[in-house]
Design a protein around this motif. Structure first.
Motif, PDB file in Angstrom:
ATOM      1  N   TYR A 347       0.822  -1.200   0.000  1.00  0.00           N
ATOM      2  CA  TYR A 347       0.000   0.000   0.000  1.00  0.00           C
ATOM      3  C   TYR A 347       0.868   1.268   0.000  1.00  0.00           C
ATOM      4  N   SER A 594      -4.266   0.184  -3.555  1.00  0.00           N
ATOM      5  CA  SER A 594      -3.479  -0.085  -4.753  1.00  0.00           C
ATOM      6  C   SER A 594      -3.468  -1.569  -5.113  1.00  0.00           C
ATOM      7  N   ASP A 598      -4.637  -2.933  -8.763  1.00  0.00           N
ATOM      8  CA  ASP A 598      -3.760  -3.758  -9.587  1.00  0.00           C
ATOM      9  C   ASP A 598      -4.446  -5.058  -9.985  1.00  0.00           C
ATOM     10  N   TYR A 613      -9.874   4.091  -3.627  1.00  0.00           N
ATOM     11  CA  TYR A 613      -8.518   4.282  -4.141  1.00  0.00           C
ATOM     12  C   TYR A 613      -8.473   5.368  -5.214  1.00  0.00           C
TER      13      TYR A 613
END
Length: 623
Positions: A347, A594, A598, A613
């Motif tokens: 993170y 994150s 992803d 996010y």
């Protein structure tokens, strides 16, 4: 005299065994005592007198004189007073004193050089009259290698037993095994060499072991002191030391009329960071914030100390620092943390500080009086929106927007298109609720709001102008109300700019209700979305609803649990074949960090994403 009597051969032969062991014991005790006293003198010169350079240099000069004088003096005693082997002990003591002091930490090249002159003098004394022998040159080369290695690698040798023994063994062997037949009152024979070298090596071994042991003890004491004086997580000074120090600072400031200032610091919304990312990430943020503050403090002169005084609370105490300098430092600390992004595992976390500052007043009776004002200033920083500095009753960055206290509020969150550089394609109306017990905002997945309340909020939202597609939530009862489609259409028609509405329904909405009501909404240009879809639910439960909807939202966490390594080819075909005939858009929401982003983009290759996010909504702040 009878030459066969032991007393008659005492001066020309090696030591008898009892006397040899006695001298080994004496050299052992001498080395132990010399190390102890010499290290105390070194501590005086290099540590205790560090703030008195003149006195320190005098002691250092005495150390050189003492080591060279004692070393050469002991050699002279062994040469002039005793005959042959009886002087072995003194020759070795002298050699030990001269060579041991080469390990001194912090000495300059010329201090090292003066010690080498003492060794060279003794070396020449023992080879006097035999300088043309190749053994002399060989002994000089061996000694030169030894002292050269000591100069360049003292730090690696000093406290490592085998390195220490190895280098000094080279010096001892170079000295004792290459002496001429007659040397400084000694008749050199193999037994004499063995006895002399053994005494030197006894002192070398005891020195190596003693230094290594003392080093371990010193490191253990330093570790214990660190644990006692510093917070084990952040390396800031501990709360216990804070109480001790501030009492002393307060008394000294009152007595001497000095300035004393305390800055009370709190990491904003730290409980939310813990709840959102987990306590391990929270710990990393604490470490990062403390490190950033400490690094910034080192850039500024003056007496200031950082303490961890609570969970996410820190204090900086300034002693005799002017008001202007203090304000500069506090502002620099605040800005440094604000600019940082703290890496915590997978993170990246952003943190800000609220700071309250107070200075000592003549009327203060104890330090707690000062801190109470700092705490009140910290409260004012929080009341002014957090991420602020308040000195006294003046908030420096009061340009920040103030928010009212709220326990429930409307917010919006973007839906982005990853194939068009994160373009906002829709905004969703959400409810945020504050949980007092946990000091956090949460976002309930199911809620009921009057339609007019949502439309009033959407009217304000449209003024932002970055998208004309707005998503609002309806319950099944609201969806079934015969007046709802006309009310939504009237709202759309009365807006000065184009607007496209999407009503969101929970997956639990009945299929018969969708079939009956969806045509009325579509005739008015209003789309329908299903939310709270769990990827672990069978597609058979979802498929009957697909003819009546335009999009569906699936939570990222449910997709990760169902497809931890991504969609296999047959999974991809199954989803595509199910959705494609109905032209249903697929949105992954609850992208919290994150790692989620992803997974959604790289593993699932999703196009439409939504979550904290990408869009961290500005929530009402609590004082």
């Amino acid at each position: 005299m009878d030459m066969t009597h032991p007393a008659a051969t005492f001066g020309t032969g090696p030591l008898n065994t009892p006397l040899w062991f006695a001298q080994l014991l004496i050299t052992f005790m001498f080395a132990t005592g010399f190390i102890s006293y010499y290290r105390r003198v070194w501590q005086l010169a290099f540590v205790l007198l560090a703030d008195k350079p003149v006195m320190a240099w005098l002691v250092r000069a005495l150390m050189i004189g003492a080591s060279v004088g004692i070393g050469t003096g002991l050699h002279m005693v062994g040469w002039l007073v005793f005959t042959n082997a009886t002087g072995l002990m003194f020759h070795n003591m002298g050699l030990f004193v001269l060579t041991f002091t080469l390990l001194d930490k912090g000495i300059t090249w010329w201090e090292y050089g003066l010690r080498l002159l003492g060794i060279a003098d003794v070396w020449a004394m023992h080879h006097m009259g035999y300088f043309d022998r190749p053994q002399f040159l060989l002994s000089v080369v061996g000694a030169g290698i030894g002292v050269g290695v000591l100069w360049h690698f003292r730090e690696q040798i000093r406290f490592t037993v085998w390195r220490h023994i190895g280098v000094y063994t080279l010096i001892g062997v170079s000295f004792w095994t290459l002496l001429p037949r007659h040397s400084a009152g000694l008749v050199i024979t193999p037994p004499i060499i063995v006895q002399g070298l053994s005494m030197y090596l006894v002192m070398v071994v005891v020195t190596a072991i003693t230094l290594a042991r003392d080093r371990q003890l010193e490191q253990r004491n330093q570790t214990n002191a660190q644990l006692a004086h510093y917070d084990s997580l952040t390396n800031a000074k501990s709360a216990a030391i804070y109480r001790r120090d501030v009492t002393r600072f307060f008394q000294a400031a009152h007595a001497g009329g000095h300035q004393l200032t305390v800055a009370a610091i709190d990491i904003d919304h730290f409980k939310q960071i813990n709840d959102h990312y987990g306590h391990l990430v929270g710990d990393e943020v604490l470490i990062g914030v403390a490190k950033t503050i400490a690094t910034e403090l080192r850039r500024h002169q003056g007496q200031h100390s950082l303490y961890r005084t609570g969970g996410e609370e820190f204090s900086i105490v300034f002693v005799d620092v002017s008001h202007g300098d203090m304000q500069t430092i506090v502002t620099a600390v605040w800005a440094a943390v604000q600019k940082q992004h703290f890496e915590a595992g997978d993170y990246t976390v952003h943190a800000t500080l609220s700071i309250g500052v107070a200075e000592l007043q003549p009327s203060d009776q104890r330090f707690d009086d000062v801190y109470a004002r700092a705490d009140a200033s910290l409260y004012q920083s929080k009341h002014n929106g957090r991420n602020a500095i308040t000195i006294g009753d003046r908030t420096l960055n009061n340009h920040m927007k103030k928010h009212v206290m709220a326990t429930r509020t409307l917010i919006s969150q973007d839906v982005i298109d990853t194939q068009t550089a994160g373009k906002v394609v829709a905004k969703e109306v959400l409810v945020a609720r504050y949980e007092y017990d946990h000091d956090r905002w949460n976002f309930p997945s199911r809620f009921m709001l009057p339609i007019d309340v949502q439309l009033n909020y959407i009217r304000d939202l449209l003024t932002i102008g970055d998208t004309d597609q707005i998503m609002l939530h309806l319950t099944q009862r609201q969806f079934e109300d015969v007046d709802t489609p006309e009310r939504l259409l009237a709202f759309v028609q009365n807006q000065p700019q184009p607007v496209h509405l999407v009503v969101e329904l929970d997956l639990s909405v009945q299929v018969r209700v969708l079939a009956a009501e969806a045509p009325r909404y579509r005739r008015n240009g209003i789309q329908i979305a299903l939310v709270n879809v769990d990827a672990r639910q069978p597609l058979a439960q979802l498929e009957p609803r697909l003819p009546y909807i335009d999009s569906l939202k699936v939570a990222c966490n449910s997709l990760r649990k169902q497809y931890p390594v991504g969609l296999a080819q047959h999974d991809t075909h199954r989803w595509r074949d199910t959705l494609a005939p109905y032209h249903v858009s697929f949105i992954i929401n609850e992208i919290e960090n994150s790692v989620d982003a992803d997974f959604a983009q790289r593993v699932l290759h999703a196009r439409y994403l939504q979550g904290y996010y990408f869009d961290r909504p500005e929530l009402p702040r609590l004082a």
